[in-house]
Write a protein that holds these residues in place. Structure first.
Motif, PDB file in Angstrom:
ATOM      1  N   TYR A  27      -0.658   8.736  -2.257  1.00 50.68           N
ATOM      2  CA  TYR A  27      -1.475   8.917  -1.042  1.00 50.68           C
ATOM      3  C   TYR A  27      -2.686   7.782  -1.195  1.00 50.68           C
ATOM      4  O   TYR A  27      -3.757   8.521  -1.869  1.00 50.68           O
ATOM      5  N   THR A  28      -2.494   6.786  -0.449  1.00 51.43           N
ATOM      6  CA  THR A  28      -3.493   5.822  -0.697  1.00 51.43           C
ATOM      7  C   THR A  28      -4.020   5.505   0.738  1.00 51.43           C
ATOM      8  O   THR A  28      -4.547   4.416   0.919  1.00 51.43           O
ATOM      9  N   SER A  29      -3.771   6.163   1.693  1.00 50.15           N
ATOM     10  CA  SER A  29      -4.046   5.734   3.278  1.00 50.15           C
ATOM     11  C   SER A  29      -5.886   6.345   3.434  1.00 50.15           C
ATOM     12  O   SER A  29      -6.312   6.796   2.335  1.00 50.15           O
ATOM     13  N   GLY A  30      -6.019   5.675   4.527  1.00 47.96           N
ATOM     14  CA  GLY A  30      -7.555   6.456   4.715  1.00 47.96           C
ATOM     15  C   GLY A  30      -8.547   5.493   3.884  1.00 47.96           C
ATOM     16  O   GLY A  30      -8.546   4.304   4.081  1.00 47.96           O
ATOM     17  N   ARG A  31      -9.455   6.122   3.426  1.00 49.88           N
ATOM     18  CA  ARG A  31     -10.570   5.744   2.703  1.00 49.88           C
ATOM     19  C   ARG A  31     -10.330   5.477   1.423  1.00 49.88           C
ATOM     20  O   ARG A  31     -11.343   5.481   0.583  1.00 49.88           O
ATOM     21  N   ASN A  73      -5.321  -4.775   0.261  1.00 43.11           N
ATOM     22  CA  ASN A  73      -5.201  -3.301   0.738  1.00 43.11           C
ATOM     23  C   ASN A  73      -3.607  -3.308   1.201  1.00 43.11           C
ATOM     24  O   ASN A  73      -3.143  -2.026   0.971  1.00 43.11           O
ATOM     25  N   ASN A  76      -2.261  -2.162  -1.888  1.00 41.44           N
ATOM     26  CA  ASN A  76      -2.803  -1.083  -2.662  1.00 41.44           C
ATOM     27  C   ASN A  76      -3.141  -1.408  -4.189  1.00 41.44           C
ATOM     28  O   ASN A  76      -2.832  -0.539  -5.199  1.00 41.44           O
ATOM     29  N   ARG A  99      -9.912   9.275  -3.056  1.00 42.01           N
ATOM     30  CA  ARG A  99      -9.440   9.193  -1.695  1.00 42.01           C
ATOM     31  C   ARG A  99     -10.469   9.305  -0.431  1.00 42.01           C
ATOM     32  O   ARG A  99     -10.098   9.025   0.608  1.00 42.01           O
TER      33      ARG A  99
END
Length: 124
Positions: A27-31, A73, A76, A99
């Motif tokens: 889970y590497t999405s968002g901030r 980004n 990742n 996260r």
């Protein structure tokens, strides 16, 4: 769950260079935010290079002008380019990630995830 995999450590002579990489999976999405720490033998772990809340690059005084943190980004991945290495840079280098966004760059408690570390040894 997030997994971090560091690579690029090794042994170099003083004045040499190394480039560390840390690839995040899960889970590497968002901030999602990543930074670098290190721990030398007999010493506490310390922050080396990271991003603050505004995305500003932050460096330990001991590495300013020699180390550069960057990120991709899309992959990742965060990098640490280390130039003009000194024997005192010898340490186990850790990648850390959080996260909920960048915040306190060198506060270990800010980060949720840690890599296993990659050894950097600099000989004189």
């Amino acid at each position: 769950l997030v997994q971090l995999a560091e690579s690029g450590g090794g042994s170099v002579q003083a004045g040499g260079s190394l480039r560390l990489s840390c690839a995040a999976s899960g889970y590497t999405s968002g901030r999602f935010c990543m930074g670098w720490f290190r721990q030398a033998p007999g010493k506490e772990r310390e922050g080396v290079a990271a991003f603050d809340t505004n995305g500003t690059l932050t460096y330990a005084d001991s590495v300013k002008g020699r180390f550069t943190i960057s990120k991709d980004n899309g992959k990742n991945t965060v990098y640490l380019q280390m130039n003009s290495l000194k024997p005192e840079d010898t340490a186990l280098y850790y990648c850390a990630a959080v996260r909920h966004g960048c915040g306190l760059p060198f506060a270990e408690g800010w980060y949720d995830y840690w890599g296993q570390g990659t050894q950097v040894t600099v000989s004189s």
